[in-house]
Design an enzyme around this catalytic site. Sequence first.
Site, PDB file in Angstrom:
ATOM      1  N   THR A   1       2.713  20.392   5.654  1.00 57.02           N
ATOM      2  CA  THR A   1       3.528  20.926   4.570  1.00 57.02           C
ATOM      3  C   THR A   1       4.371  22.072   5.097  1.00 57.02           C
ATOM      4  OG1 THR A   1       1.617  22.283   4.039  1.00 57.02           O
ATOM      5  CG2 THR A   1       1.967  20.322   2.689  1.00 57.02           C
TER       6      THR A   1
ATOM      7  N   ARG B   1       2.767  11.602  -6.214  1.00 55.23           N
ATOM      8  CA  ARG B   1       1.333  11.788  -6.511  1.00 55.23           C
ATOM      9  C   ARG B   1       1.154  12.320  -7.929  1.00 55.23           C
ATOM     10  NH1 ARG B   1      -1.141  15.079  -2.550  1.00 55.23           N
ATOM     11  NH2 ARG B   1      -1.479  13.190  -1.341  1.00 55.23           N
TER      12      ARG B   1
ATOM     13  N   ASP C   1      -3.589  14.808   9.493  1.00 53.18           N
ATOM     14  CA  ASP C   1      -3.034  15.530   8.359  1.00 53.18           C
ATOM     15  C   ASP C   1      -3.176  17.029   8.647  1.00 53.18           C
ATOM     16  OD1 ASP C   1      -1.873  15.732   5.916  1.00 53.18           O
ATOM     17  OD2 ASP C   1      -3.618  15.145   4.737  1.00 53.18           O
TER      18      ASP C   1
ATOM     19  N   LYS D   1       3.492  11.341   2.922  1.00 54.70           N
ATOM     20  CA  LYS D   1       3.286  11.436   4.370  1.00 54.70           C
ATOM     21  C   LYS D   1       2.150  10.506   4.816  1.00 54.70           C
ATOM     22  CE  LYS D   1       2.870  15.953   3.950  1.00 54.70           C
ATOM     23  NZ  LYS D   1       3.286  16.102   2.539  1.00 54.70           N
ATOM     24  N   THR D   2       1.023  10.561   4.086  1.00 53.47           N
ATOM     25  CA  THR D   2      -0.109   9.702   4.441  1.00 53.47           C
ATOM     26  C   THR D   2       0.265   8.232   4.243  1.00 53.47           C
ATOM     27  OG1 THR D   2      -1.499  11.448   3.555  1.00 53.47           O
ATOM     28  CG2 THR D   2      -2.586   9.364   4.022  1.00 53.47           C
TER      29      THR D   2
HETATM   30  P1  ADP Z   1       1.127  13.177   1.146  1.00 54.83           P
HETATM   31  O1  ADP Z   1       0.381  12.615   2.316  1.00 54.83           O
HETATM   32  O2  ADP Z   1       2.542  13.539   1.457  1.00 54.83           O
HETATM   33  O3  ADP Z   1       0.398  14.323   0.475  1.00 54.83           O
HETATM   34  P2  ADP Z   1       0.575  10.579  -0.067  1.00 54.83           P
HETATM   35  O4  ADP Z   1       1.113   9.677   0.978  1.00 54.83           O
HETATM   36  O5  ADP Z   1      -0.920  10.723  -0.129  1.00 54.83           O
HETATM   37  O6  ADP Z   1       1.253  12.026   0.026  1.00 54.83           O
HETATM   38  O7  ADP Z   1       1.137  10.036  -1.470  1.00 54.83           O
HETATM   39  C1  ADP Z   1       0.583  10.393  -2.691  1.00 54.83           C
HETATM   40  C2  ADP Z   1       0.641   9.274  -3.687  1.00 54.83           C
HETATM   41  O8  ADP Z   1       1.982   8.980  -4.022  1.00 54.83           O
HETATM   42  C3  ADP Z   1       0.032   7.970  -3.208  1.00 54.83           C
HETATM   43  O9  ADP Z   1      -0.790   7.484  -4.249  1.00 54.83           O
HETATM   44  C4  ADP Z   1       1.176   7.010  -3.008  1.00 54.83           C
HETATM   45  O10 ADP Z   1       0.859   5.764  -3.513  1.00 54.83           O
HETATM   46  C5  ADP Z   1       2.281   7.603  -3.848  1.00 54.83           C
HETATM   47  N1  ADP Z   1       3.562   7.509  -3.125  1.00 54.83           N
HETATM   48  C6  ADP Z   1       4.033   8.387  -2.228  1.00 54.83           C
HETATM   49  N2  ADP Z   1       5.259   8.037  -1.788  1.00 54.83           N
HETATM   50  C7  ADP Z   1       5.562   6.888  -2.427  1.00 54.83           C
HETATM   51  C8  ADP Z   1       6.712   6.029  -2.412  1.00 54.83           C
HETATM   52  N3  ADP Z   1       7.763   6.318  -1.645  1.00 54.83           N
HETATM   53  N4  ADP Z   1       6.700   4.952  -3.180  1.00 54.83           N
HETATM   54  C9  ADP Z   1       5.624   4.684  -3.986  1.00 54.83           C
HETATM   55  N5  ADP Z   1       4.533   5.454  -4.065  1.00 54.83           N
HETATM   56  C10 ADP Z   1       4.478   6.547  -3.293  1.00 54.83           C
END
Ligand code: ADP
Length: 346
Positions: free
Chosen positions: A162, A221, A113, A68-69
């Site tokens: 989430t 992650r 977030d 998401k981030t």
């Molecule tokens: P969320 O915000 O949903 O908790 P993040 O965006 O922080 O998740 O992603 C977590 C990690 O996973 C980051 O280090 C990111 O580089 C990796 N990541 C997430 N989605 C992808 C994707 N589609 N392709 C490559 N890496 C990803």
Amino acid sequence: MAIDRVISGNKRNEAEESFALSMRPQSISELIGQENVREKLSIAITAAKQRGEPLEHILFYGPPGLGKTTLAHIVANEMGTNLRCSSGPALVKQGDVMGLLTNIGEGDVLFIDEVHRLSTAVEEFIYPAMEDFKVDFTVDSGMHAKTINFPLKRFTLVGATTRAGLLSAPLRSRFGMLYHLEYYNEKQLTQILQRSAGLLDLKCDDGTLELIAARSRGTPRIANRLLKRVRDYAQVKGSGGLSGEIVDNALKMERIDILGLDELDRSFLRSLAEVYDGGPAGIEALAATLGEEKDTLEDVVEPYLLQIGFVRRTKRGREITQAGSKHLGLKVKTLKDRTDRSLFDK
Ligand code: ADP
């Protein structure tokens, strides 16, 4: 005591965050998986750019660690604008949001977030900002209270949660685009790991990244985090390169099993099976038994166990399935066993 899990989907410390930052894809074309979101988002971005308008507000929802981030960063990059980040719990008073909003430039992306954790006061304050790009800010109080109307630059709010179900209906309706992020399959996780291993300059034998992908609970992650653990192990116990044996040993040391479940997942299943006789059990009761936060169980542990069919949710609570019991090596209780036991209990 909350267990610090290597496979937790939650963000952890700053070092973890800067590592995540360096692993993050920067553009839609670099993003692996989430085809459905990618295509729709790419059309919306191209259309907004052609019209010279900011993008509509977007809500990304799904379990932690799915991107998401990362997507918020990509949206800002693709639109060629700046990104400002905050989170629901950090925005307590109107003043906290006011500072953010008045500093925002035309077309910028404001990422919030855990948007489901915004206070009601802040939520109501941002409605006119989202709808009409203005805010009504109250200064002083009592007799001297004055409301000042502030025009804002047209911006895009990107919210992440989430738990889309906890978002109030008025807030949810103000997002023009709502995207659900799905767990990744092993092939996609392997591609993500290949990219990360390349960035980390790691040598890997054929098939080793697949082994990590299979234990990453569908979550990038976690995949990246496991890769880091295996890299450390390879550096200290091996010659630096990754082999099947190194992966197996490193993950065994982290007590991660072949499905990627860790101690907390197994304790969750074991409590259901042994303390609650297979269930049904309420999440509060399970949290108390495990000494864990209810939110951690609901956000991180349970979604994956539901996804792989080890747990089912019923109106009366959580129940362990036959597959879940089997994975723990427990005898699956028949209805007769249970009836006999309840007769015995009386
Ligand atoms: P969320 O915000 O949903 O908790 P993040 O965006 O922080 O998740 O992603 C977590 C990690 O996973 C980051 O280090 C990111 O580089 C990796 N990541 C997430 N989605 C992808 C994707 N589609 N392709 C490559 N890496 C990803």
